[in-house]
Design a protein around this motif. Sequence first.
Motif, PDB file in Angstrom:
ATOM      1  N   HIS A   1       9.460  -7.205   1.039  1.00  0.00           N
ATOM      2  CA  HIS A   1       8.840  -6.008   1.616  1.00  0.00           C
ATOM      3  C   HIS A   1       8.946  -6.004   3.141  1.00  0.00           C
ATOM      4  CE1 HIS A   1       6.125  -5.071  -2.115  1.00  0.00           C
ATOM      5  NE2 HIS A   1       7.410  -4.881  -2.329  1.00  0.00           N
ATOM      6  N   GLU A   2       8.810  -7.161   3.769  1.00  0.00           N
ATOM      7  CA  GLU A   2       8.904  -7.231   5.228  1.00  0.00           C
ATOM      8  C   GLU A   2      10.309  -6.905   5.704  1.00  0.00           C
ATOM      9  OE1 GLU A   2       7.482 -11.071   6.367  1.00  0.00           O
ATOM     10  OE2 GLU A   2       5.379 -10.462   6.330  1.00  0.00           O
ATOM     11  N   ARG A   3      11.323  -7.363   4.958  1.00  0.00           N
ATOM     12  CA  ARG A   3      12.700  -7.073   5.379  1.00  0.00           C
ATOM     13  C   ARG A   3      12.994  -5.585   5.253  1.00  0.00           C
ATOM     14  NH1 ARG A   3      16.120  -5.769   7.678  1.00  0.00           N
ATOM     15  NH2 ARG A   3      18.255  -6.541   7.890  1.00  0.00           N
ATOM     16  N   LEU A   4      12.495  -4.971   4.189  1.00  0.00           N
ATOM     17  CA  LEU A   4      12.687  -3.542   4.005  1.00  0.00           C
ATOM     18  C   LEU A   4      11.951  -2.758   5.091  1.00  0.00           C
ATOM     19  CD1 LEU A   4      14.106  -1.615   2.039  1.00  0.00           C
ATOM     20  CD2 LEU A   4      12.005  -1.564   0.682  1.00  0.00           C
ATOM     21  N   THR A   5      10.762  -3.212   5.454  1.00  0.00           N
ATOM     22  CA  THR A   5       9.995  -2.544   6.511  1.00  0.00           C
ATOM     23  C   THR A   5      10.697  -2.659   7.855  1.00  0.00           C
ATOM     24  OG1 THR A   5       7.926  -3.019   5.342  1.00  0.00           O
ATOM     25  CG2 THR A   5       7.759  -2.456   7.670  1.00  0.00           C
TER      26      THR A   5
ATOM     27  N   PRO B   1      11.288  10.703  -0.701  1.00  0.00           N
ATOM     28  CA  PRO B   1      10.705  10.452   0.622  1.00  0.00           C
ATOM     29  C   PRO B   1       9.218  10.103   0.542  1.00  0.00           C
ATOM     30  CG  PRO B   1      12.138  12.359   0.707  1.00  0.00           C
ATOM     31  CD  PRO B   1      12.035  11.983  -0.743  1.00  0.00           C
ATOM     32  N   ALA B   2       8.514  10.689  -0.426  1.00  0.00           N
ATOM     33  CA  ALA B   2       7.085  10.386  -0.566  1.00  0.00           C
ATOM     34  C   ALA B   2       6.861   8.918  -0.914  1.00  0.00           C
ATOM     35  CB  ALA B   2       6.466  11.286  -1.628  1.00  0.00           C
ATOM     36  N   HIS B   3       7.778   8.356  -1.715  1.00  0.00           N
ATOM     37  CA  HIS B   3       7.670   6.936  -2.066  1.00  0.00           C
ATOM     38  C   HIS B   3       7.876   6.072  -0.821  1.00  0.00           C
ATOM     39  CE1 HIS B   3       9.015   7.973  -6.455  1.00  0.00           C
ATOM     40  NE2 HIS B   3       7.829   8.461  -6.134  1.00  0.00           N
ATOM     41  N   PHE B   4       8.862   6.458  -0.010  1.00  0.00           N
ATOM     42  CA  PHE B   4       9.112   5.718   1.230  1.00  0.00           C
ATOM     43  C   PHE B   4       7.914   5.799   2.168  1.00  0.00           C
ATOM     44  CE2 PHE B   4      10.665   6.211   5.711  1.00  0.00           C
ATOM     45  CZ  PHE B   4      10.851   4.862   5.957  1.00  0.00           C
ATOM     46  N   THR B   5       7.342   6.981   2.325  1.00  0.00           N
ATOM     47  CA  THR B   5       6.199   7.161   3.214  1.00  0.00           C
ATOM     48  C   THR B   5       5.016   6.318   2.745  1.00  0.00           C
ATOM     49  OG1 THR B   5       6.882   9.384   3.850  1.00  0.00           O
ATOM     50  CG2 THR B   5       4.551   8.845   4.132  1.00  0.00           C
ATOM     51  N   ARG B   6       4.777   6.293   1.434  1.00  0.00           N
ATOM     52  CA  ARG B   6       3.681   5.504   0.889  1.00  0.00           C
ATOM     53  C   ARG B   6       3.915   4.014   1.128  1.00  0.00           C
ATOM     54  NH1 ARG B   6       4.272   6.696  -4.130  1.00  0.00           N
ATOM     55  NH2 ARG B   6       3.322   8.747  -3.814  1.00  0.00           N
ATOM     56  N   PHE B   7       5.150   3.556   0.882  1.00  0.00           N
ATOM     57  CA  PHE B   7       5.493   2.152   1.114  1.00  0.00           C
ATOM     58  C   PHE B   7       5.299   1.781   2.584  1.00  0.00           C
ATOM     59  CE2 PHE B   7       8.685  -0.809   2.720  1.00  0.00           C
ATOM     60  CZ  PHE B   7       8.453  -1.929   1.938  1.00  0.00           C
ATOM     61  N   PHE B   8       5.804   2.628   3.484  1.00  0.00           N
ATOM     62  CA  PHE B   8       5.742   2.323   4.907  1.00  0.00           C
ATOM     63  C   PHE B   8       4.301   2.304   5.408  1.00  0.00           C
ATOM     64  CE2 PHE B   8       6.090   3.022   9.442  1.00  0.00           C
ATOM     65  CZ  PHE B   8       7.174   2.229   9.795  1.00  0.00           C
TER      66      PHE B   8
ATOM     67  N   ASN C   1       1.612   1.609   3.663  1.00  0.00           N
ATOM     68  CA  ASN C   1       0.965   0.399   3.156  1.00  0.00           C
ATOM     69  C   ASN C   1       1.379  -0.830   3.953  1.00  0.00           C
ATOM     70  OD1 ASN C   1      -0.392   1.794   1.140  1.00  0.00           O
ATOM     71  ND2 ASN C   1       1.189   1.413  -0.414  1.00  0.00           N
ATOM     72  N   ALA C   2       2.651  -0.850   4.392  1.00  0.00           N
ATOM     73  CA  ALA C   2       3.171  -2.019   5.106  1.00  0.00           C
ATOM     74  C   ALA C   2       2.759  -2.062   6.564  1.00  0.00           C
ATOM     75  CB  ALA C   2       4.698  -2.048   5.000  1.00  0.00           C
ATOM     76  N   SER C   3       2.694  -0.897   7.213  1.00  0.00           N
ATOM     77  CA  SER C   3       2.477  -0.873   8.664  1.00  0.00           C
ATOM     78  C   SER C   3       1.179  -0.215   9.096  1.00  0.00           C
ATOM     79  CB  SER C   3       3.647  -0.154   9.350  1.00  0.00           C
ATOM     80  OG  SER C   3       3.681   1.210   8.950  1.00  0.00           O
ATOM     81  N   GLY C   4       0.511   0.464   8.190  1.00  0.00           N
ATOM     82  CA  GLY C   4      -0.760   1.088   8.535  1.00  0.00           C
ATOM     83  C   GLY C   4      -0.639   2.463   9.160  1.00  0.00           C
ATOM     84  N   GLU C   5       0.565   3.014   9.229  1.00  0.00           N
ATOM     85  CA  GLU C   5       0.764   4.357   9.765  1.00  0.00           C
ATOM     86  C   GLU C   5       1.969   4.994   9.094  1.00  0.00           C
ATOM     87  OE1 GLU C   5       1.660   4.284  13.972  1.00  0.00           O
ATOM     88  OE2 GLU C   5       2.686   2.358  13.768  1.00  0.00           O
ATOM     89  N   SER C   6       2.082   6.287   9.205  1.00  0.00           N
ATOM     90  CA  SER C   6       3.194   6.986   8.582  1.00  0.00           C
ATOM     91  C   SER C   6       4.475   6.748   9.367  1.00  0.00           C
ATOM     92  CB  SER C   6       2.909   8.490   8.525  1.00  0.00           C
ATOM     93  OG  SER C   6       2.968   9.043   9.837  1.00  0.00           O
ATOM     94  N   PRO C   7       5.644   6.922   8.751  1.00  0.00           N
ATOM     95  CA  PRO C   7       6.906   6.791   9.494  1.00  0.00           C
ATOM     96  C   PRO C   7       6.966   7.714  10.704  1.00  0.00           C
ATOM     97  CG  PRO C   7       7.331   6.884   7.137  1.00  0.00           C
ATOM     98  CD  PRO C   7       5.881   7.190   7.312  1.00  0.00           C
TER      99      PRO C   7
END
Length: 303
Positions: free
Chosen positions: A237-241, A267-274, A276-282
């Motif tokens: 997950h960190e590498r993808l982020t 895109p909604a899946h990507f936004t949700r993943f990002f 969760n990983a970074s605490g803010e939207s892309p």
Amino acid sequence: MASLDFAPLFKLYGGQDEWPTAEMVHCETIAARSRLHNWHIRPHRHSGLYQILSLHHGEATIWLDDTRLRLAGPGAVEIPQAFVHGYDFTTSCDGHVVTIAYPLLARLVHHLDPKASIPDRPAVHRLDERSSAQALHEACTQLQAQYAGAQPYREAQLEAWLTLLYARLRSSRPEGSPRPARSRGLTHYARFTELLENAFASHHDVAWYAGQTGLTPAHLNVVTRTHANKSPLRLIHERLTLEANRCLLYTPLTISEISDSLGFAEPAHFTRFFRNASGESPRDFRRRAASTIVWESGGSTVE
């Protein structure tokens, strides 16, 4: 030396000592960091990073796992990922340290011939010919200038000088390369990180990586927790982020295009993943980070 397996890990993603920017290369003079640490860089490892030490003047004592050697300038050392290395420099040392992420290095190698493949062991170059030493020093000096600047076509110029630097090393005949002992766990960990660099956008699960590495998922979990203090899933997950960060910072791609390039179905899946990983939207990350990019090399944490 078994204790070297637990030397600090400086890596491309995640953790306290993380890769400092979204770029795939870091360049600095030997003095820039060593002067701050009394000319001593403690033994550590890199994950996903290949490093070149170019020593123009002065002397250095170099640790490569449990092997110790002395190098007097002009000379160079290539260090692939996962090898423990540290340096003691004399205060008269002049030279550069160049650290390259494996995806970028693979792209550079692709433009050269098969003989230019990335070394799988540390390589030591003692440069006796004045012309070879000067050519290597010039390439490093130009690379440093481009790295620290913000000139037009900066990325293209960086890659051009990196290619020239790497080609000059491949044209040099290294001495009998040190072949330090490697633990089986480090070998497995290096294999996992290589697979991760090539396949992170394919969204494979932990079982796939374990199978490709010849391990069970439980064994792979032990390996990554031992050498990175993290689970395989967290590293994936960190590498993808990190790749998402780079796309958001350094490309004009839309959120939808980035989502597609990173293998997300929507895109909604990507936004949700990002989020969760970074605490803010892309979108918020891009807006905030774009206003704080600094090109200078000072303050980085990669040794």
